[in-house]
Motif scaffolding. Structure first.
Motif, PDB file in Angstrom:
ATOM      1  N   ARG A 199       0.876  -1.174   0.000  1.00 50.86           N
ATOM      2  CA  ARG A 199       0.000   0.000   0.000  1.00 50.86           C
ATOM      3  C   ARG A 199       0.905   1.213   0.000  1.00 50.86           C
ATOM      4  O   ARG A 199       1.805   1.326   0.827  1.00 50.86           O
ATOM      5  N   LEU A 200       0.672   2.140  -0.925  1.00 53.19           N
ATOM      6  CA  LEU A 200       1.470   3.355  -1.023  1.00 53.19           C
ATOM      7  C   LEU A 200       0.586   4.532  -0.653  1.00 53.19           C
ATOM      8  O   LEU A 200      -0.393   4.823  -1.349  1.00 53.19           O
ATOM      9  N   VAL A 201       0.912   5.215   0.435  1.00 54.95           N
ATOM     10  CA  VAL A 201       0.127   6.358   0.881  1.00 54.95           C
ATOM     11  C   VAL A 201       0.474   7.549  -0.007  1.00 54.95           C
ATOM     12  O   VAL A 201       1.602   8.029  -0.014  1.00 54.95           O
ATOM     13  N   LEU A 202      -0.524   8.001  -0.780  1.00 53.80           N
ATOM     14  CA  LEU A 202      -0.308   9.125  -1.697  1.00 53.80           C
ATOM     15  C   LEU A 202      -0.601  10.458  -1.018  1.00 53.80           C
ATOM     16  O   LEU A 202       0.144  11.421  -1.173  1.00 53.80           O
ATOM     17  N   VAL A 261      -1.048  -2.220  -4.680  1.00 58.27           N
ATOM     18  CA  VAL A 261      -0.582  -3.117  -5.726  1.00 58.27           C
ATOM     19  C   VAL A 261      -0.356  -4.464  -5.052  1.00 58.27           C
ATOM     20  O   VAL A 261       0.275  -4.530  -3.993  1.00 58.27           O
ATOM     21  N   GLY A 262      -0.897  -5.538  -5.655  1.00 62.38           N
ATOM     22  CA  GLY A 262      -0.749  -6.820  -4.992  1.00 62.38           C
ATOM     23  C   GLY A 262      -0.867  -8.015  -5.903  1.00 62.38           C
ATOM     24  O   GLY A 262      -1.201  -7.909  -7.087  1.00 62.38           O
ATOM     25  N   TYR A 263      -0.602  -9.170  -5.312  1.00 59.26           N
ATOM     26  CA  TYR A 263      -0.746 -10.476  -5.951  1.00 59.26           C
ATOM     27  C   TYR A 263      -1.723 -11.285  -5.119  1.00 59.26           C
ATOM     28  O   TYR A 263      -1.716 -11.216  -3.892  1.00 59.26           O
ATOM     29  N   ARG A 264      -2.537 -12.088  -5.800  1.00 60.42           N
ATOM     30  CA  ARG A 264      -3.527 -12.902  -5.111  1.00 60.42           C
ATOM     31  C   ARG A 264      -3.639 -14.265  -5.797  1.00 60.42           C
ATOM     32  O   ARG A 264      -3.807 -14.343  -7.011  1.00 60.42           O
ATOM     33  N   ASN A 268      -3.891 -16.861 -10.755  1.00 55.53           N
ATOM     34  CA  ASN A 268      -2.896 -15.971 -10.178  1.00 55.53           C
ATOM     35  C   ASN A 268      -3.263 -14.576 -10.654  1.00 55.53           C
ATOM     36  O   ASN A 268      -3.191 -14.293 -11.846  1.00 55.53           O
ATOM     37  N   LEU A 269      -3.691 -13.729  -9.730  1.00 58.32           N
ATOM     38  CA  LEU A 269      -4.176 -12.399 -10.082  1.00 58.32           C
ATOM     39  C   LEU A 269      -3.215 -11.327  -9.602  1.00 58.32           C
ATOM     40  O   LEU A 269      -2.761 -11.353  -8.460  1.00 58.32           O
ATOM     41  N   VAL A 270      -2.909 -10.386 -10.459  1.00 57.47           N
ATOM     42  CA  VAL A 270      -2.178  -9.178 -10.090  1.00 57.47           C
ATOM     43  C   VAL A 270      -3.206  -8.066 -10.126  1.00 57.47           C
ATOM     44  O   VAL A 270      -3.994  -7.973 -11.064  1.00 57.47           O
ATOM     45  N   TYR A 271      -3.240  -7.232  -9.094  1.00 61.95           N
ATOM     46  CA  TYR A 271      -4.287  -6.216  -9.047  1.00 61.95           C
ATOM     47  C   TYR A 271      -3.755  -4.869  -8.594  1.00 61.95           C
ATOM     48  O   TYR A 271      -2.679  -4.748  -8.023  1.00 61.95           O
ATOM     49  N   LEU A 272      -4.565  -3.863  -8.898  1.00 62.54           N
ATOM     50  CA  LEU A 272      -4.279  -2.470  -8.579  1.00 62.54           C
ATOM     51  C   LEU A 272      -5.545  -1.879  -7.977  1.00 62.54           C
ATOM     52  O   LEU A 272      -6.634  -2.133  -8.474  1.00 62.54           O
ATOM     53  N   GLY A 273      -5.405  -1.097  -6.917  1.00 62.68           N
ATOM     54  CA  GLY A 273      -6.569  -0.481  -6.295  1.00 62.68           C
ATOM     55  C   GLY A 273      -6.261   0.907  -5.778  1.00 62.68           C
ATOM     56  O   GLY A 273      -5.113   1.244  -5.499  1.00 62.68           O
ATOM     57  N   ILE A 274      -7.303   1.715  -5.656  1.00 61.73           N
ATOM     58  CA  ILE A 274      -7.181   3.047  -5.074  1.00 61.73           C
ATOM     59  C   ILE A 274      -8.153   3.115  -3.904  1.00 61.73           C
ATOM     60  O   ILE A 274      -9.333   2.767  -4.040  1.00 61.73           O
ATOM     61  N   SER A 275      -7.670   3.542  -2.748  1.00 59.87           N
ATOM     62  CA  SER A 275      -8.486   3.647  -1.547  1.00 59.87           C
ATOM     63  C   SER A 275      -8.690   5.098  -1.176  1.00 59.87           C
ATOM     64  O   SER A 275      -7.747   5.915  -1.241  1.00 59.87           O
ATOM     65  N   PHE A 276      -9.910   5.427  -0.778  1.00 64.92           N
ATOM     66  CA  PHE A 276     -10.243   6.768  -0.295  1.00 64.92           C
ATOM     67  C   PHE A 276     -10.704   6.651   1.142  1.00 64.92           C
ATOM     68  O   PHE A 276     -11.550   5.834   1.446  1.00 64.92           O
ATOM     69  N   VAL A 277     -10.160   7.477   2.015  1.00 69.51           N
ATOM     70  CA  VAL A 277     -10.498   7.478   3.427  1.00 69.51           C
ATOM     71  C   VAL A 277     -11.311   8.715   3.739  1.00 69.51           C
ATOM     72  O   VAL A 277     -11.000   9.814   3.267  1.00 69.51           O
ATOM     73  N   GLN A 278     -12.357   8.551   4.530  1.00 65.05           N
ATOM     74  CA  GLN A 278     -13.191   9.711   4.912  1.00 65.05           C
ATOM     75  C   GLN A 278     -12.528  10.515   5.986  1.00 65.05           C
ATOM     76  O   GLN A 278     -11.876  10.071   6.854  1.00 65.05           O
TER      77      GLN A 278
END
Length: 177
Positions: free
Chosen positions: A134-137, A145-148, A167-177
């Protein structure tokens, strides 16, 4: 290998909810790993099996029982929806900008047709394990960015139960309130 349809392709699009199981004390940085409960809603799930695919255990019995060991002659493009209501992630270095993590979850997918063919079921179960960063922007946005390793099967409820491992490689963006 748990699943045995080796040429299958699997993909999904989802939305995740996450909540720390031990909220940090106000004004104090959490020390050590942080355990987070996760739940996913999967509005788009796609499974594609090429024509003339033989699930491994069925190939071994082919000569003995033609009906149960038929190839998946037509192939399959199945679409479904799902959820993973049980998930956990352990974030290491939760106060740093780069946070390694490990994660796992369990859930289900409902396909519009039986998977892998009429001998299978519409409802299939899933589990996965993985790791990533997890990269805090910003204070409110994080890039993941991860593997599953992901497994899908009907849990021995159909006439056949050839699982699908991905085998899944994934990308996600998280928003915190």
């Amino acid at each position: 290998m748990v699943g045995n349809i080796s040429k299958a392709q699997f993909g999904m699009l989802g939305v995740r909810y996450g909540q720390p199981l031990r909220p940090p004390d106000p004004g104090k940085s959490p020390e050590g790993p942080l355990l987070i409960y996760t739940a996913d809603l999967l509005p788009v799930v796609v499974l594609s099996i090429p024509p003339n695919t033989i699930p491994a255990p069925l190939a071994e019995r082919r000569a003995q029982d033609e009906e149960d060991s038929a190839t998946l002659d037509q192939g399959l493009d199945a679409y479904g929806i799902g959820a993973r209501p049980v998930g956990f992630r352990i974030n290491y270095l939760p106060t740093k900008r780069v946070q390694p993590f490990i994660a796992g979850s369990m859930g289900f997918v409902y396909f519009l047709q039986p998977v892998p063919d009429e001998r299978g079921k519409h409802l299939n179960f899933t589990f996965d394990v993985g790791a990533g960063l997890r990269l805090v922007l910003t204070a409110r946005m994080t890039l993941t960015v991860g593997y599953r390793y992901h497994h899908l099967s009907n849990g021995f409820r159909g006439k056949i139960n050839p699982g699908v491992d991905a085998n899944l490689v994934y990308l996600g963006i998280s928003f915190v309130q």
